[in-house]
Design an enzyme around this catalytic site. Sequence first.
Site, PDB file in Angstrom:
ATOM      1  N   LYS A  77      -2.954   5.033  -2.621  1.00 35.30           N
ATOM      2  CA  LYS A  77      -3.986   5.823  -1.959  1.00 35.30           C
ATOM      3  C   LYS A  77      -4.418   6.927  -2.915  1.00 35.30           C
ATOM      4  O   LYS A  77      -3.574   7.511  -3.610  1.00 35.30           O
ATOM      5  CB  LYS A  77      -3.412   6.444  -0.672  1.00 35.30           C
ATOM      6  CG  LYS A  77      -3.050   5.408   0.381  1.00 35.30           C
ATOM      7  CD  LYS A  77      -4.301   4.821   1.016  1.00 35.30           C
ATOM      8  CE  LYS A  77      -3.935   3.879   2.156  1.00 35.30           C
ATOM      9  NZ  LYS A  77      -5.138   3.353   2.816  1.00 35.30           N
TER      10      LYS A  77
ATOM     11  N   GLU B  41     -11.109   0.650  -3.223  1.00 39.95           N
ATOM     12  CA  GLU B  41     -11.393   0.373  -1.816  1.00 39.95           C
ATOM     13  C   GLU B  41     -12.042   1.597  -1.164  1.00 39.95           C
ATOM     14  O   GLU B  41     -11.532   2.713  -1.294  1.00 39.95           O
ATOM     15  CB  GLU B  41     -10.050   0.042  -1.145  1.00 39.95           C
ATOM     16  CG  GLU B  41     -10.131  -0.448   0.279  1.00 39.95           C
ATOM     17  CD  GLU B  41      -8.725  -0.793   0.808  1.00 39.95           C
ATOM     18  OE1 GLU B  41      -7.792  -0.960   0.011  1.00 39.95           O
ATOM     19  OE2 GLU B  41      -8.579  -0.861   2.045  1.00 39.95           O
TER      20      GLU B  41
ATOM     21  N   GLY C 188      -4.059  -4.067   6.025  1.00 44.93           N
ATOM     22  CA  GLY C 188      -2.983  -3.800   6.983  1.00 44.93           C
ATOM     23  C   GLY C 188      -3.223  -2.487   7.687  1.00 44.93           C
ATOM     24  O   GLY C 188      -3.972  -1.634   7.199  1.00 44.93           O
TER      25      GLY C 188
ATOM     26  N   LYS D 126      -9.661  -6.978   8.077  1.00 45.85           N
ATOM     27  CA  LYS D 126      -8.645  -6.599   9.066  1.00 45.85           C
ATOM     28  C   LYS D 126      -9.196  -7.095  10.394  1.00 45.85           C
ATOM     29  O   LYS D 126     -10.281  -6.657  10.803  1.00 45.85           O
ATOM     30  CB  LYS D 126      -8.492  -5.077   9.145  1.00 45.85           C
ATOM     31  CG  LYS D 126      -7.915  -4.430   7.900  1.00 45.85           C
ATOM     32  CD  LYS D 126      -7.879  -2.921   8.041  1.00 45.85           C
ATOM     33  CE  LYS D 126      -7.314  -2.279   6.780  1.00 45.85           C
ATOM     34  NZ  LYS D 126      -7.447  -0.803   6.809  1.00 45.85           N
TER      35      LYS D 126
ATOM     36  N   LYS E 275      -1.034  -1.091  -4.417  1.00 47.70           N
ATOM     37  CA  LYS E 275      -2.236  -0.297  -4.103  1.00 47.70           C
ATOM     38  C   LYS E 275      -1.765   1.128  -3.890  1.00 47.70           C
ATOM     39  O   LYS E 275      -0.773   1.346  -3.190  1.00 47.70           O
ATOM     40  CB  LYS E 275      -2.886  -0.877  -2.851  1.00 47.70           C
ATOM     41  CG  LYS E 275      -3.710   0.083  -1.996  1.00 47.70           C
ATOM     42  CD  LYS E 275      -4.446  -0.678  -0.903  1.00 47.70           C
ATOM     43  CE  LYS E 275      -4.616   0.170   0.359  1.00 47.70           C
ATOM     44  NZ  LYS E 275      -5.276  -0.589   1.446  1.00 47.70           N
TER      45      LYS E 275
ATOM     46  N   ASP F 230      -7.177   2.963  -3.070  1.00 50.19           N
ATOM     47  CA  ASP F 230      -7.888   3.065  -1.785  1.00 50.19           C
ATOM     48  C   ASP F 230      -8.169   4.533  -1.489  1.00 50.19           C
ATOM     49  O   ASP F 230      -7.240   5.339  -1.367  1.00 50.19           O
ATOM     50  CB  ASP F 230      -7.014   2.464  -0.663  1.00 50.19           C
ATOM     51  CG  ASP F 230      -7.741   2.399   0.682  1.00 50.19           C
ATOM     52  OD1 ASP F 230      -8.898   2.854   0.782  1.00 50.19           O
ATOM     53  OD2 ASP F 230      -7.129   1.882   1.642  1.00 50.19           O
TER      54      ASP F 230
ATOM     55  N   ASP G 222     -13.761  -1.572   3.128  1.00 48.03           N
ATOM     56  CA  ASP G 222     -12.828  -1.702   4.251  1.00 48.03           C
ATOM     57  C   ASP G 222     -13.548  -1.130   5.473  1.00 48.03           C
ATOM     58  O   ASP G 222     -14.223  -1.864   6.215  1.00 48.03           O
ATOM     59  CB  ASP G 222     -11.524  -0.954   3.905  1.00 48.03           C
ATOM     60  CG  ASP G 222     -10.529  -0.836   5.063  1.00 48.03           C
ATOM     61  OD1 ASP G 222     -10.839  -1.288   6.178  1.00 48.03           O
ATOM     62  OD2 ASP G 222      -9.425  -0.271   4.876  1.00 48.03           O
TER      63      ASP G 222
ATOM     64  N   SER H  37       0.869  -1.170   0.000  1.00 52.12           N
ATOM     65  CA  SER H  37       0.000   0.000   0.000  1.00 52.12           C
ATOM     66  C   SER H  37       0.909   1.223   0.000  1.00 52.12           C
ATOM     67  O   SER H  37       1.701   1.405   0.924  1.00 52.12           O
ATOM     68  CB  SER H  37      -0.864  -0.031   1.265  1.00 52.12           C
ATOM     69  OG  SER H  37      -1.575   1.171   1.412  1.00 52.12           O
TER      70      SER H  37
HETATM   71  O1  OSB Z   1      -7.139   1.924   4.638  1.00 50.85           O
HETATM   72  O2  OSB Z   1      -6.067   0.144   4.362  1.00 50.85           O
HETATM   73  C1  OSB Z   1      -6.169   1.250   4.901  1.00 50.85           C
HETATM   74  C2  OSB Z   1      -3.060   2.019   6.991  1.00 50.85           C
HETATM   75  C3  OSB Z   1      -3.628   2.617   8.088  1.00 50.85           C
HETATM   76  C4  OSB Z   1      -4.987   2.803   8.119  1.00 50.85           C
HETATM   77  C5  OSB Z   1      -5.788   2.373   7.056  1.00 50.85           C
HETATM   78  C6  OSB Z   1      -5.222   1.748   5.956  1.00 50.85           C
HETATM   79  C7  OSB Z   1      -3.831   1.604   5.911  1.00 50.85           C
HETATM   80  C8  OSB Z   1      -3.112   1.043   4.775  1.00 50.85           C
HETATM   81  C9  OSB Z   1      -1.737   0.494   5.056  1.00 50.85           C
HETATM   82  O3  OSB Z   1      -3.506   1.071   3.624  1.00 50.85           O
HETATM   83  C10 OSB Z   1      -1.604  -0.953   4.830  1.00 50.85           C
HETATM   84  C11 OSB Z   1      -0.289  -1.456   5.382  1.00 50.85           C
HETATM   85  O4  OSB Z   1       0.680  -1.435   4.629  1.00 50.85           O
HETATM   86  O5  OSB Z   1      -0.230  -1.853   6.564  1.00 50.85           O
HETATM   87 MG    MG Z   2      -8.328   0.783   3.275  1.00 54.10          MG
END
Ligand code: OSB
Ligand code: MG
Length: 367
Positions: free
Chosen positions: A163, A213, A290, A262, A161, A188, A238, A135
């Site tokens: 953001k 996402e 994550g 998660k 992925k 995402d 999510d 991510s």
């Molecule tokens: O939305 O998936 C998410 C990290 C913190 C809070 C929300 C998210 C995330 C990530 C990081 O996308 C995923 C990772 O590499 O741990």
């Molecule tokens: Mg997410």
Amino acid sequence: MTVEKIELFLCRLPLVHFFETSFGRSYDRTFVLIRVVGGGQEGWGEAVAEANPYYSSETTETVWHIISGFIAPLVIGKRFDHPRDISPALKRIRGHNMAKAGVEMAIWDLYAKSIGQPLSKALGGTRDRIASGVSIGIQDSFDQLLEKIEKELAAGYQRIKIKIKPGWDIEAVERVRAKFGKIGLQVDANAAYTLDDADLLAKLDPYDLLLIEQPLDYDDVMDHATLQRRIKTPVCLDESIHTVRIARDAIAAKACKIINIKPGRVGGHQASIELHDLCAASGIPVWHGGMLESGIGRAHNIHLASLPNFSLPGDIAASKRYYQPDLIDPPIDIAKDGTIAVPQGPGIGVNIVRDRIDKATLRQLSL
Ligand code: OSB
Ligand code: MG
């Protein structure tokens, strides 16, 4: 199995690279570690709530309050036959899934250690390696984004992925596709859009993304169903999926085609297994999300992601992308084929380095 003692550690670790989402940028991560003791063994869990209530309404301080004031009294000194019984025992506490998950997952680790099995086996996992993706947060420039992606692809990660947020969306995807072609790519939004943006989000259709996402609000299901009818990219939820029941409703409403699991968000491993099974029975692929976990939470995630319906690469990457050093040694690493080995020792199967935890600890409590 009886939990005799629970210890809490409020920890802070600097991130190797800042992480920016539509909520803002972080340079470090604050989280709560949970240590449970029983029958001469210990189990470890990590509550993934952040210092601020932006991704979730929980924070490190609410986790502390709920575990010490409400969860610990329901768990300490009580006999449980199996960790699947923890979640029902906490049912009268509404919400606070991350606090519940931190304790429940520590107890799963303790249980798996007590029967001498890897956690994966106790959870019903079926594979010994999991597919890994990364991510990548919002960067200062598109060039910086492309540079980071190039590095992660070279390391072997199976999908990228990125953001997105208004102003960092279509063009970012366009540039990534232009440079890297047909890589596995998904986005995402962390709830940064509204239904008024449906036409804008439809502009992602030609880019053949694996999924988008959480484009819309964290407590929304119905608008996601409307959005899914207007865009081709599969919607993945999510933030919206807090319970198995909401997942059932979201699937029935066709609000998503894919779900991100998660364990912190749904209340632990048992709830995750139930969500995983519901999705498998409904033809909904899942992948493991994550929360920038330390090696302790990361190890839990790897074991859970070994269940069969985790059919897309997860946001579970190597320790060195996050913390150097990590709280475990050896750290989590990926193989050249972009997979991570499921630890084979008892419980979470990783070595915890106590003096690194002590160094990261801001506050500690024994219950
Ligand atoms: O939305 O998936 C998410 C990290 C913190 C809070 C929300 C998210 C995330 C990530 C990081 O996308 C995923 C990772 O590499 O741990
Ligand atoms: Mg997410």
